[in-house]
Enzyme design. Sequence first.
Site, PDB file in Angstrom:
ATOM      1  N   ARG A 118       0.837  -1.215   0.000  1.00  0.00           N
ATOM      2  CA  ARG A 118       0.000   0.000   0.000  1.00  0.00           C
ATOM      3  C   ARG A 118       0.867   1.259   0.000  1.00  0.00           C
ATOM      4  O   ARG A 118       0.512   2.271  -0.623  1.00  0.00           O
ATOM      5  CB  ARG A 118      -0.877  -0.060   1.257  1.00  0.00           C
ATOM      6  CG  ARG A 118      -1.777   1.112   1.496  1.00  0.00           C
ATOM      7  CD  ARG A 118      -2.526   0.892   2.801  1.00  0.00           C
ATOM      8  NE  ARG A 118      -3.498   1.917   3.057  1.00  0.00           N
ATOM      9  CZ  ARG A 118      -4.288   1.929   4.136  1.00  0.00           C
ATOM     10  NH1 ARG A 118      -4.222   0.975   5.032  1.00  0.00           N
ATOM     11  NH2 ARG A 118      -5.164   2.899   4.311  1.00  0.00           N
ATOM     12  N   ASN A 169       1.725   2.034  14.685  1.00  0.00           N
ATOM     13  CA  ASN A 169       0.889   0.987  14.085  1.00  0.00           C
ATOM     14  C   ASN A 169       1.017   0.884  12.555  1.00  0.00           C
ATOM     15  O   ASN A 169       0.720  -0.168  11.989  1.00  0.00           O
ATOM     16  CB  ASN A 169      -0.579   1.145  14.507  1.00  0.00           C
ATOM     17  CG  ASN A 169      -1.212   2.413  14.002  1.00  0.00           C
ATOM     18  OD1 ASN A 169      -0.527   3.348  13.630  1.00  0.00           O
ATOM     19  ND2 ASN A 169      -2.530   2.446  13.989  1.00  0.00           N
ATOM     20  N   LYS A 192      10.103  12.464  12.679  1.00  0.00           N
ATOM     21  CA  LYS A 192      10.249  11.965  14.053  1.00  0.00           C
ATOM     22  C   LYS A 192       9.440  10.673  14.107  1.00  0.00           C
ATOM     23  O   LYS A 192       8.230  10.684  14.245  1.00  0.00           O
ATOM     24  CB  LYS A 192       9.715  13.014  15.040  1.00  0.00           C
ATOM     25  CG  LYS A 192       9.292  12.490  16.411  1.00  0.00           C
ATOM     26  CD  LYS A 192      10.434  11.978  17.244  1.00  0.00           C
ATOM     27  CE  LYS A 192       9.938  11.375  18.558  1.00  0.00           C
ATOM     28  NZ  LYS A 192       9.554   9.941  18.442  1.00  0.00           N
ATOM     29  N   THR A 249      -1.816  13.078  23.010  1.00  0.00           N
ATOM     30  CA  THR A 249      -0.549  13.584  22.480  1.00  0.00           C
ATOM     31  C   THR A 249      -0.822  14.681  21.457  1.00  0.00           C
ATOM     32  O   THR A 249      -0.144  15.713  21.435  1.00  0.00           O
ATOM     33  CB  THR A 249       0.249  12.426  21.821  1.00  0.00           C
ATOM     34  OG1 THR A 249       0.320  11.358  22.750  1.00  0.00           O
ATOM     35  CG2 THR A 249       1.640  12.859  21.429  1.00  0.00           C
ATOM     36  N   GLU A 265      -4.085  13.290  12.454  1.00  0.00           N
ATOM     37  CA  GLU A 265      -5.034  12.182  12.566  1.00  0.00           C
ATOM     38  C   GLU A 265      -4.840  11.592  13.944  1.00  0.00           C
ATOM     39  O   GLU A 265      -3.766  11.088  14.270  1.00  0.00           O
ATOM     40  CB  GLU A 265      -4.735  11.128  11.494  1.00  0.00           C
ATOM     41  CG  GLU A 265      -5.637   9.925  11.609  1.00  0.00           C
ATOM     42  CD  GLU A 265      -5.033   8.670  10.994  1.00  0.00           C
ATOM     43  OE1 GLU A 265      -4.047   8.763  10.235  1.00  0.00           O
ATOM     44  OE2 GLU A 265      -5.546   7.584  11.293  1.00  0.00           O
ATOM     45  N   CYS A 299      -6.557   3.292  14.414  1.00  0.00           N
ATOM     46  CA  CYS A 299      -7.397   4.419  14.827  1.00  0.00           C
ATOM     47  C   CYS A 299      -8.789   4.270  14.222  1.00  0.00           C
ATOM     48  O   CYS A 299      -9.732   4.870  14.706  1.00  0.00           O
ATOM     49  CB  CYS A 299      -6.762   5.738  14.419  1.00  0.00           C
ATOM     50  SG  CYS A 299      -6.565   5.852  12.660  1.00  0.00           S
ATOM     51  N   THR A 300      -8.894   3.475  13.161  1.00  0.00           N
ATOM     52  CA  THR A 300     -10.191   3.255  12.526  1.00  0.00           C
ATOM     53  C   THR A 300     -10.874   1.973  13.028  1.00  0.00           C
ATOM     54  O   THR A 300     -11.892   1.559  12.466  1.00  0.00           O
ATOM     55  CB  THR A 300     -10.019   3.166  10.995  1.00  0.00           C
ATOM     56  OG1 THR A 300      -8.911   2.312  10.743  1.00  0.00           O
ATOM     57  CG2 THR A 300      -9.781   4.515  10.370  1.00  0.00           C
TER      58      THR A 300
END
Length: 494
Positions: A118, A169, A192, A249, A265, A299-300
Site C-alpha cells: 500500500r 501501528n 520523528k 498527544t 489524525e 485508529c479506525t
Amino acid sequence: MPADFFADISDKGTPPNFFFFDGTTWQGSTTGKTVSVISPIDNTLVGTLPMVSHEEIDRVLATAKLAQPLWEAVPLNKRVGIMHLAADWIRHLQDYLIALLIREVGKSADEAKGEIVRTADLIDYFADEAQSMRGMTLDSDNFPGFEKGRIAVIERVPYGTVLAIAPFNYPVNLTASKIAPALLMGNSVVVKPPTQGGISATHLVRIFEKAGVPAGVITTLTGTGEVIGEYLVPHKDVSMVAFTGNSDTGIGIAGKAAMKPLLFECGGNNPVVVMPDADFAVTVREIIKGAFAYSGQRCTGIKYVLTTPAIREQLVSMLLKTLPEMVHPGDPRSPETKLVGPVISEAAAIRIEEAITTSVKNGAKLVCGGKRTNAMIEPTVLTGVIPSMPIIAKETFGPVVSFVDVSSFDEAVTIINNSSYGLQASIFTKDEGTGLVFAKRLNVGSVQINGSPQRGPDHFPFLGVKHSGVGVQGVRYSLEAVSRLRPVVLNKPQ
Ligand code: G3H
C-alpha cells in the site's frame, strides 16, 4: 539494487547510530544515549535508536531550512520521478521491510505485506496526482465595486520544513503518507518516527534518500517523544506539523505548535450502529474484522456497537460462533494466527487489561476473553457497557469490542455526538436512505454504510473532527494540506 544498499543497517536488526546523511556519510548523534526497540513478539532487542540532543536538532533544522528552497527549485517532474523510484525501491525491498515490520511491531505477514504494498502504491499515486496540482487566476471585477484591472495569480507553494510525526501501528505507511506529499510540494521534511516502529521508518527515509532526495531535504531525528517532541514542535525552523497518534498527544502538540499549520489524525473510538433490518451475518463479520484486525490497534478500529438489547443478543450469539473461524490469537509469525497477536508492548497490554477490569467492576459483562499473558490480550467482547466506562470513554487500542444498549436511533446519535472523538462511524442497514439520514446527523469525519471504518482507499478524504484530528488527508487533500496559496496581485497602473 546496489549490494551495499542497507550495508550499514545490519540485517540482524540493529541500525547504526545515525540521524542524517550529509551526502557522503551518515552523521551520528554524539549524545551516546539510545532508546531500545523491543519486539512485542518475544521481548528480544530489535535494535537501538539514537536519542539526539537539542543542539543536534538545531543543526538538522538549520540544514533542512537551507536545503528547502533548493529542493523547491527542482522541477516537479524530477521530484515526481524520485517518488516513483522510491516506490519501486520499496517494492524491491519488500521482503526485507515485511520481516522488519513483523518483528518490530508484531504485524502478521499479511498485515505487514499489506502495509508495504500500500505504501509503494500510495507514493506512486501521490506522484501522479502532484502533476495535476494547479494554481489559478482571479479577476477583480467579479466583486461589487471593483472594475477590471487587478488579477490575482494564485500559486500553491510549500510551507518550508514539515515535521512528520508517525505512530507505531503503520510506521512505514503513515510516515510515507506525510513525507511524499510534503516533498512533492517542495517542502523539506524532518521525520520523528515512533520509538517502536522507528527502525522500519528509518529504513523508509533511507529509501527516499537513495531514490534521489538530496541530503538535508529529508532527515530522521530519533529519541523519545518527551525528549525531542517537546523541543521540535515549537522550534522556529519547523513550519508545519503532520502528526498521527493518540488524541492526548495530539492535543499537547497542537498547544505547543502555536500558529503553525497542522495536519493531524488522532484517536478514533469508532462506533457502529446496527439497525433491525441489517444483514446480521455481514454485520458480524465486519464487526469482527473492524474490531480485531491488527489486535485492534488501528485508529479506525471498531470500538463499540450501539443497538437494542434484542438485536445485541442475536449479534453476540452469532459473533461468538464466527469468532473462532475469523480470529486465531497467537504469534504473528505463525500462519495459523489470524487478526490477533501481541499488542505493541506489555505496558500497553496492562493498560488494556485495566480498562477491561475496571469496566467489568463498574457493571460491564465479560462475554469472552479479558485475560492477558505478557503482551497478549485475548479477543474480548463486553456487553452492558455505558459511555462513561473506561473501555470506551478513552480509545482502547486493543482487541476489545463493547456492546452499548440503546433504546432508539436518536439515543445512538446522541451518544456518538457526545463523544470527544469524531473520526468515523458505521451503520448497518438494508435501507441506504436510513444510512444517509444517520450520516447527516453525525459529527464525525466519515460515515460508512454497511462497512467497517477504514482509511482506504487512500485517495478518499480522511479526517477526524473534535479530538480525532485537524485537516484532511487523502492523496489530493494531503498535497493541498502541506502547501499554501500564494496570491500575487497584478494591479493595473493608474
Ligand atoms: O491507525 C490509523 C490508520 O490511519 C488506520 O488506517 O483504516 O487503513 O487501518 P486503516
